[in-house]
Write an enzyme that holds these catalytic residues in place. Sequence first.
Site: not given
Length: 390
Positions: A204-205
């Site tokens: 998750v970025d």
Amino acid sequence: MVQLTIDNARGVTLCRVSLPANATVQQLLLQLTVAKPELRQAQAIRNDVRHVTHRLTPASTTTTTTTSVVSSNAQTLLQAGLVGQGATAETLVVLMAADAPAAASSAAAAAPSPTKAVAAQILDLFGCASASPSAGVRSQASVVPSTMDERQLELQRRIYAQIQQQQIDENLANALEYTPEAFAKVTMLYVPCTINQVLVKAFVDSGAQNSIMNKRTAERCGLMRLVDVRMRDVAVGVGRQEICGRIHMTPVNLAGMYIPFAFYVIEDQAMDLIIGLDQLKRHQMMIDLKHNCLTIDNINVPFLPENDLPALAALGDDENAMHAPRHQDPATTATTASNPAAPVLSEGERQARIEGFMTVSGITDPTQAAELLEAADWNPNVAAALLFDT
């Protein structure tokens, strides 16, 4: 305003005050007696840089003034020669009854050495920088006095670098003491998901503009047949990577919810899958760091613990730890960086370095200069640092 540093005859700083250059000597004495009541017995005020000694009348040693008393203390600081025209900082020496006779007979002999004078000016510079904002902005002329020659300027630069390194070390020590958590390793945010019944650990970025998948994962999930090669491009970020195309929609199973995602397929990408900002905003996902989960509507998807992270993430942490900067003593750092091993010098080269170091540092004893250079493996910069430390 002029920032005045008040020292005693032994060179100990008593206080600092700020006054306009047109303030009288009596106004200066009033401020000094408020800060240090014992200074009401002062006999004279001296400015060693300007070679001026201003004698005080007995009436000036009291904290009250009358119109009938007309003395030299009614002169302004400029008229008395204690401050210069346009100066923003001065160092004054207050002489008491026991100090005034000796100072009058040996004013020239008491002049500080060039090295100590430059060190005092640099320390005064850093002290004024941390003073109250009312101290004013120091002019360029006060930072580099016109009375300094090239040797003194070189000493000033080295002292400045030494003091700066000391302040960095103090800042590091304070951070280690008060905010040690800032040095802890940060666990990357991964969530488990399933694509075509293939388990994938997605990173998750929120800093990634688009969600991406590497070609290897697309082949493993059987999605290469859906790649639109018309969307070929080149991704430019930290380096350049080739975009094979785009998968416009594929269902991703997150905690039992099948959510349609779109991915760009990258030819050579280290991470299997990255959920970027486009899909986070599209599906209104919330990164909840307090509860360590990814919230989608009312469903929380816990982030993977550190022991379940992909091998690549663990490897990256180890490499970062290996390449993390470590604290070193400034003298040791300079020695190892500039001179990995002690150089082999001829007698003539050693004598030349000794003479050059004596010229720059102001040392008059060749034996002392040779000892400092030998302790620093004949590195003049490290030898200067050792000299200023002592």
